[in-house]
Motif scaffolding. Structure first.
Motif, mmCIF file in Angstrom:
data_model
loop_
_atom_site.group_PDB
_atom_site.id
_atom_site.type_symbol
_atom_site.label_atom_id
_atom_site.label_comp_id
_atom_site.label_asym_id
_atom_site.label_seq_id
_atom_site.Cartn_x
_atom_site.Cartn_y
_atom_site.Cartn_z
ATOM 1 N N LYS A 4 0.857 -1.181 0.000
ATOM 2 C CA LYS A 4 0.000 0.000 0.000
ATOM 3 C C LYS A 4 0.895 1.234 0.000
ATOM 4 O O LYS A 4 1.783 1.370 0.835
ATOM 5 N N CYS A 5 0.666 2.140 -0.945
ATOM 6 C CA CYS A 5 1.461 3.358 -1.064
ATOM 7 C C CYS A 5 0.717 4.524 -0.413
ATOM 8 O O CYS A 5 -0.419 4.822 -0.771
ATOM 9 N N ASN A 6 1.378 5.180 0.540
ATOM 10 C CA ASN A 6 0.801 6.339 1.230
ATOM 11 C C ASN A 6 1.337 7.660 0.694
ATOM 12 O O ASN A 6 1.107 8.708 1.283
ATOM 13 N N LEU A 7 2.026 7.625 -0.423
ATOM 14 C CA LEU A 7 2.668 8.821 -0.956
ATOM 15 C C LEU A 7 1.660 9.899 -1.345
ATOM 16 O O LEU A 7 1.884 11.077 -1.095
ATOM 17 N N LYS A 8 0.540 9.495 -1.900
ATOM 18 C CA LYS A 8 -0.477 10.474 -2.302
ATOM 19 C C LYS A 8 -1.000 11.240 -1.084
ATOM 20 O O LYS A 8 -1.130 12.459 -1.111
ATOM 21 N N VAL A 9 -1.263 10.526 0.002
ATOM 22 C CA VAL A 9 -1.741 11.153 1.237
ATOM 23 C C VAL A 9 -0.676 12.092 1.795
ATOM 24 O O VAL A 9 -0.970 13.216 2.205
ATOM 25 N N LEU A 10 0.573 11.642 1.790
ATOM 26 C CA LEU A 10 1.661 12.487 2.284
ATOM 27 C C LEU A 10 1.805 13.758 1.459
ATOM 28 O O LEU A 10 2.047 14.836 2.000
ATOM 29 N N LEU A 11 1.664 13.627 0.147
ATOM 30 C CA LEU A 11 1.759 14.805 -0.721
ATOM 31 C C LEU A 11 0.686 15.835 -0.373
ATOM 32 O O LEU A 11 0.940 17.038 -0.380
ATOM 33 N N LEU A 12 -0.494 15.360 -0.051
ATOM 34 C CA LEU A 12 -1.606 16.270 0.237
ATOM 35 C C LEU A 12 -1.580 16.829 1.655
ATOM 36 O O LEU A 12 -2.006 17.957 1.880
ATOM 37 N N THR A 13 -1.091 16.044 2.610
ATOM 38 C CA THR A 13 -1.222 16.455 4.006
ATOM 39 C C THR A 13 0.056 16.972 4.648
ATOM 40 O O THR A 13 -0.002 17.892 5.457
ATOM 41 N N GLU A 14 1.182 16.386 4.309
ATOM 42 C CA GLU A 14 2.402 16.721 5.038
ATOM 43 C C GLU A 14 3.467 17.417 4.207
ATOM 44 O O GLU A 14 4.452 17.899 4.747
ATOM 45 N N LEU A 15 3.301 17.461 2.921
ATOM 46 C CA LEU A 15 4.347 18.024 2.073
ATOM 47 C C LEU A 15 3.891 19.321 1.409
ATOM 48 O O LEU A 15 4.235 19.610 0.269
ATOM 49 N N ASP A 16 3.111 20.092 2.154
ATOM 50 C CA ASP A 16 2.645 21.405 1.676
ATOM 51 C C ASP A 16 2.004 21.342 0.306
ATOM 52 O O ASP A 16 2.208 22.210 -0.536
ATOM 53 N N ASP A 17 1.246 20.268 0.089
ATOM 54 C CA ASP A 17 0.526 20.089 -1.173
ATOM 55 C C ASP A 17 1.454 20.162 -2.385
ATOM 56 O O ASP A 17 1.122 20.714 -3.421
ATOM 57 N N MET A 18 2.677 19.617 -2.225
ATOM 58 C CA MET A 18 3.647 19.596 -3.319
ATOM 59 C C MET A 18 3.050 18.847 -4.502
ATOM 60 O O MET A 18 2.407 17.820 -4.331
ATOM 61 N N ARG A 19 3.257 19.351 -5.655
ATOM 62 C CA ARG A 19 2.722 18.709 -6.860
ATOM 63 C C ARG A 19 3.592 17.521 -7.264
ATOM 64 O O ARG A 19 4.805 17.545 -7.102
ATOM 65 N N ILE A 56 11.926 13.305 0.771
ATOM 66 C CA ILE A 56 10.802 13.897 1.503
ATOM 67 C C ILE A 56 10.938 13.765 3.017
ATOM 68 O O ILE A 56 10.044 14.165 3.761
ATOM 69 N N GLY A 57 12.060 13.210 3.466
ATOM 70 C CA GLY A 57 12.318 13.134 4.900
ATOM 71 C C GLY A 57 11.477 12.114 5.645
ATOM 72 O O GLY A 57 11.108 12.321 6.802
ATOM 73 N N LYS A 58 11.175 11.021 4.993
ATOM 74 C CA LYS A 58 10.383 9.946 5.605
ATOM 75 C C LYS A 58 11.140 8.628 5.502
ATOM 76 O O LYS A 58 12.049 8.477 4.687
ATOM 77 N N HIS A 59 10.748 7.670 6.324
ATOM 78 C CA HIS A 59 11.274 6.313 6.204
ATOM 79 C C HIS A 59 10.437 5.574 5.162
ATOM 80 O O HIS A 59 9.251 5.873 4.973
ATOM 81 N N VAL A 60 11.056 4.617 4.511
ATOM 82 C CA VAL A 60 10.357 3.833 3.483
ATOM 83 C C VAL A 60 9.078 3.221 4.043
ATOM 84 O O VAL A 60 8.036 3.235 3.380
ATOM 85 N N ASP A 61 9.138 2.717 5.277
ATOM 86 C CA ASP A 61 7.948 2.071 5.840
ATOM 87 C C ASP A 61 6.852 3.062 6.229
ATOM 88 O O ASP A 61 5.732 2.659 6.541
ATOM 89 N N GLU A 62 7.136 4.350 6.199
ATOM 90 C CA GLU A 62 6.097 5.358 6.384
ATOM 91 C C GLU A 62 5.374 5.641 5.069
ATOM 92 O O GLU A 62 4.255 6.142 5.065
ATOM 93 N N ILE A 63 6.023 5.323 3.971
ATOM 94 C CA ILE A 63 5.452 5.585 2.640
ATOM 95 C C ILE A 63 4.762 4.342 2.087
ATOM 96 O O ILE A 63 3.670 4.425 1.551
ATOM 97 N N TRP A 64 5.419 3.201 2.242
ATOM 98 C CA TRP A 64 4.867 1.950 1.726
ATOM 99 C C TRP A 64 4.637 0.976 2.862
ATOM 100 O O TRP A 64 5.517 0.746 3.671
ATOM 101 N N GLU A 65 3.446 0.404 2.907
ATOM 102 C CA GLU A 65 3.101 -0.606 3.893
ATOM 103 C C GLU A 65 3.082 -1.959 3.202
ATOM 104 O O GLU A 65 2.385 -2.133 2.187
ATOM 105 N N PHE A 66 3.837 -2.886 3.723
ATOM 106 C CA PHE A 66 3.929 -4.222 3.132
ATOM 107 C C PHE A 66 3.070 -5.165 3.956
ATOM 108 O O PHE A 66 3.260 -5.292 5.155
ATOM 109 N N GLU A 67 2.131 -5.822 3.297
ATOM 110 C CA GLU A 67 1.228 -6.748 3.958
ATOM 111 C C GLU A 67 1.412 -8.130 3.375
ATOM 112 O O GLU A 67 1.401 -8.296 2.165
#
Length: 70
Positions: A4-19, A56-67
């Motif tokens: 599961k990729c959380n990059l889209k959420v991070l872009l909208l919420t934590e990265l100042d809406d970076m495009r 973006i100053g995050k750990h890989v496991d904060e961006i991608w969740e492996f299930e």
């Protein structure tokens, strides 16, 4: 294994809406490929995932969740 990729959420919420195109450009990546990563259509290679995470100053496991599938 499901990823599961959380990059889209991070872009909208934590990265100042970076495009996406700005971030792809800063990373030296093709926008279309980066967009596919953001939308979970492609799982990035480890070097690419590490480069994105570091940029973006995050750990890989904060961006991608492996299930693990049961």
């Amino acid at each position: 294994m499901k990823v599961k990729c959380n990059l889209k959420v991070l872009l909208l919420t934590e990265l100042d809406d970076m495009r996406q195109n700005e971030l792809a450009s800063e990373l030296g990546m093709n926008y279309n490929h980066f967009n596919r990563i953001v939308n979970g259509k492609v799982i990035p290679t480890l070097p690419v995932a590490l480069r994105i995470a570091k940029h973006i100053g995050k750990h890989v496991d904060e961006i991608w969740e492996f299930e693990q599938k049961k």
